[in-house]
Design an enzyme around this catalytic site. Structure first.
Site, PDB file in Angstrom:
ATOM      1  N   MET A 160       0.860  -1.175   0.000  1.00 17.49           N
ATOM      2  CA  MET A 160       0.000   0.000   0.000  1.00 17.49           C
ATOM      3  C   MET A 160       0.900   1.230   0.000  1.00 17.49           C
ATOM      4  SD  MET A 160      -3.155   0.910   2.575  1.00 17.49           S
ATOM      5  CE  MET A 160      -2.206   0.636   4.066  1.00 17.49           C
ATOM      6  N   TYR A 441       0.972   4.075  12.760  1.00 19.96           N
ATOM      7  CA  TYR A 441       0.674   3.870  11.345  1.00 19.96           C
ATOM      8  C   TYR A 441      -0.773   3.433  11.109  1.00 19.96           C
ATOM      9  CZ  TYR A 441       2.415  -1.081  11.947  1.00 19.96           C
ATOM     10  OH  TYR A 441       2.666  -2.360  12.327  1.00 19.96           O
ATOM     11  N   GLU A 442      -1.149   3.437   9.818  1.00 16.19           N
ATOM     12  CA  GLU A 442      -2.526   3.192   9.362  1.00 16.19           C
ATOM     13  C   GLU A 442      -3.517   4.180   9.981  1.00 16.19           C
ATOM     14  OE1 GLU A 442      -2.801   1.533   6.890  1.00 16.19           O
ATOM     15  OE2 GLU A 442      -0.896   0.483   6.962  1.00 16.19           O
ATOM     16  N   GLY A 443      -3.093   5.429  10.103  1.00 17.15           N
ATOM     17  CA  GLY A 443      -3.911   6.466  10.724  1.00 17.15           C
ATOM     18  C   GLY A 443      -3.613   6.517  12.200  1.00 17.15           C
TER      19      GLY A 443
END
Length: 592
Positions: A160, A441-443
């Site tokens: 991603m 991470y990932e928001g």
């Protein structure tokens, strides 16, 4: 050494998160408890016997970049091969492309075990699974036919690619560009950073999902498109062709998860004499890429929540083993010879029980989120809407609360180890180092809290969260009327905490209705922890009602930890003004 807690995982899935009623109702066809138990047992064996022994070498040696090639630590490539040969990558993937189409609940339970054994290993396949979901939902039939089967099997891995140097969490600032080539393909140019497993030696091809802007795209996130750009181009016969113009220019030197290569990726720089411009294919519609990517990101957010649970479980096991072995001082509860094992000291007991309780409630929240995802997928009409809203509500809790718990529990594990925890020899410090990335991470968890308050509390006109709280209150009522011995003041603690959640929810919903979003967001982070603790207490109680041996831990949580809910409510309701006032001086000092 980590040992997969298969019985605990199975109990939480079946009796707390809702898998057993679903199996009994035939929700998942002919899937039964025997098969569930067999899958969990084998996943636990693989995690314990195959992955965990390679954790230390992964942490100590890490991934290495030479030129543009990344080599993973000794034994890791062969480990990955054994893992995909076991079919684990295909567990929850669609049957059409070779997957087993098993419930998400089973997938995340297995994911917990992979990450407990070695978080740096578990994170790689996580992104491949997310890529599979994004392509399955949004890609053209031609792209699905060419890429999905090998991604599902794990023969190829996916990535991603969002973040850029000038754009962390703010995707409005992305600059990577894509130019139409006139033949249905695009040429991608730009730099992406912090790309997990962007380059490695596990597979002979890597499939990158990349956000970029078309030349005439509108500004902001409305102008982002999603593209598929493979490391090696793929022929119509599925054979690998020429190298694409994308390469890894650097590896980050990180606090933890050393064996997971975190890459800087360069697109369109004319790698090794290729024509500049990485060749890519559009996924979904032009300028609608963020919606496609969010399919992958939501998958990743729950998966990252499982990393928090996973590290917490390993840290708890390690601390408990050490506390039973380490001897220090005298303790009234110890009647043996010599110094007492430190597990007999009340403060150590408090730390260990806190670790155990927090791990269990983080697991229950995450598995319940997976249960909602499963039900949303197989339902229709209003029922599907209900379960999708439940999954939407629980995702920020699973991601943020569970990863906060991972850090908190790993830190408590260091405390139990004392000075031996602060050095690398025991391995307790490594878990703390690994855990620290997950809230980022990932928001970031602050973004998850904003999402919860600004987007999820208004779901269904605000009724959905109220319905969820009512379900939790029903559990508290069952505790009160159960007449089971040992619950102590558990029902009182649950009722008080859930009343605090109700009051804070009404307050925040009122602020949002009045257009006072800044005041609402000031209380977002304490609200997320408040509702998570209260929900976790109810989940512990649900488990204790099903198995009386669990009552003692439930009571400990209710009487020792759940009191934090009152203070969190006060922060939600009364903290905004003082935050704003103090921040003025903070901002002034930072700009002077």
């Amino acid at each position: 050494m980590y040992r997969a807690p298969v019985e605990e995982i199975a109990f939480t899935l079946k009796h707390v998160a809702g898998l057993k009623p679903a199996l009994d109702a035939g929700t998942f066809g002919d899937l039964g408890e025997d098969l569930v138990d067999a899958i969990l047992a084998e996943a636990g064996r693989f995690a314990t016997e195959e992955i965990a022994p390679l954790y230390k070498i992964g942490d100590e040696q890490g991934a290495v970049l030479s030129g543009a090639a990344v080599t993973t630590p000794p034994g890791w490539k062969a480990l990955y091969r054994r893992w995909i040969d076991g079919g684990w990558n295909a567990l929850s993937a669609p049957e059409e492309f070779g997957g087993q189409a098993l419930p998400t609940m089973l997938g995340v339970a297995a994911l917990e075990m992979w990450n407990s054994a070695a978080m740096a290993f578990g994170i790689g396949p996580t992104l491949t699974m997310g890529a599979v979901e994004a392509l399955d939902k949004h890609a053209s039939p031609a792209l699905k036919a060419k890429y999905l089967e090998k991604l599902v099997s794990g023969e190829w891995m996916g990535t991603m690619n969002l973040t850029e140097p000038q754009a962390g969490s703010d995707l409005n600032a992305l600059r990577a560009r894509a130019e139409p080539a006139g033949d249905g393909t695009y040429r991608i140019f730009g730099q992406k950073i912090f790309i997990t497993y962007g380059e490695h030696d596990f597979t002979d091809n890597i499939i990158h999902l990349v956000l970029a802007r078309l030349p005439d795209a509108p500004a902001g996130t409305r102008g982002l498109s999603l593209f598929l750009a493979p490391k090696f181009l793929v022929g119509d016969d599925g054979a690998l062709g020429a190298r694409n113009d994308v390469f890894c220019s650097g590896l980050e030197h990180k606090l933890g998860i050393h064996a997971s290569p975190t890459c800087t990726m360069i697109y369109g720089d004319g790698f090794e004499g290729t024509v500049p411009g990485a060749i890519g294919w559009l996924i979904g519609e032009e300028n609608k890429g963020l919606a496609c990517m969010f399919t992958m990101m939501n998958n990743a957010r729950l998966a990252v929540g499982m990393q928090g649970v996973a590290v917490a479980e390993t840290a708890t096991q390690k601390a408990l083993a050490y506390a039973n072995d380490r001897r220090q001082g005298k303790a009234a509860s110890y009647d043996g010879d010599g110094m007492a094992p430190i597990v007999h000291h009340p403060d150590v007991q408090r730390n260990l029980l806190t670790m155990k309780a927090l791990t269990q409630i983080a697991r229950a929240i995450s598995y319940s989120c997976a249960h909602a995802i499963d039900n949303a997928r197989i339902s229709s009409g209003d029922e599907a809407t209900h379960w999708q809203e439940r999954a939407n509500l629980l995702t920020p809790l699973a991601k943020a609360f569970a990863t906060d718990v991972g850090v908190e529990v790993a830190s408590l594990g260091l405390q139990v180890h004392g000075g031996m925890g602060f050095i690398e020899e025991t391995g307790a410090a490594a878990l703390y180092r690994d855990a620290r990335i997950a809230p980022i991470y990932e928001g970031t968890n602050g973004i998850q809290a904003i999402d919860l308050v600004a987007r999820k509390l208004p779901l269904g006109g605000g009724e959905h969260v109220r319905g969820y709280i009512a379900e939790l209150k029903a559990v508290a009522s069952q505790v009160r009327t159960s007449n089971l011995q040992g619950f102590g003041r558990t029902a009182d603690g649950l009722d008080k905490a859930l009343d605090n959640v109700c009051e804070a929810t009404r307050f925040l919903q009122g602020l949002l209705a009045d257009g006072r979003s800044d005041e609402a967001l000031a209380g977002a982070t304490p609200y997320l922890r408040l509702i998570s603790l209260a929900a976790g207490g109810a989940y512990l109680a649900r488990g204790a009602l099903a198995d009386q041996s669990r009552i003692a831990l439930c009571r400990f949580f209710a009487e020792n930890l759940l009191g934090e809910a009152g203070a969190l409510k006060e922060r939600v309701i009364g903290g905004a003004e003082s935050l704003a006032t103090a921040s003025k001086a903070l901002i002034s000092a930072g700009t002077s």
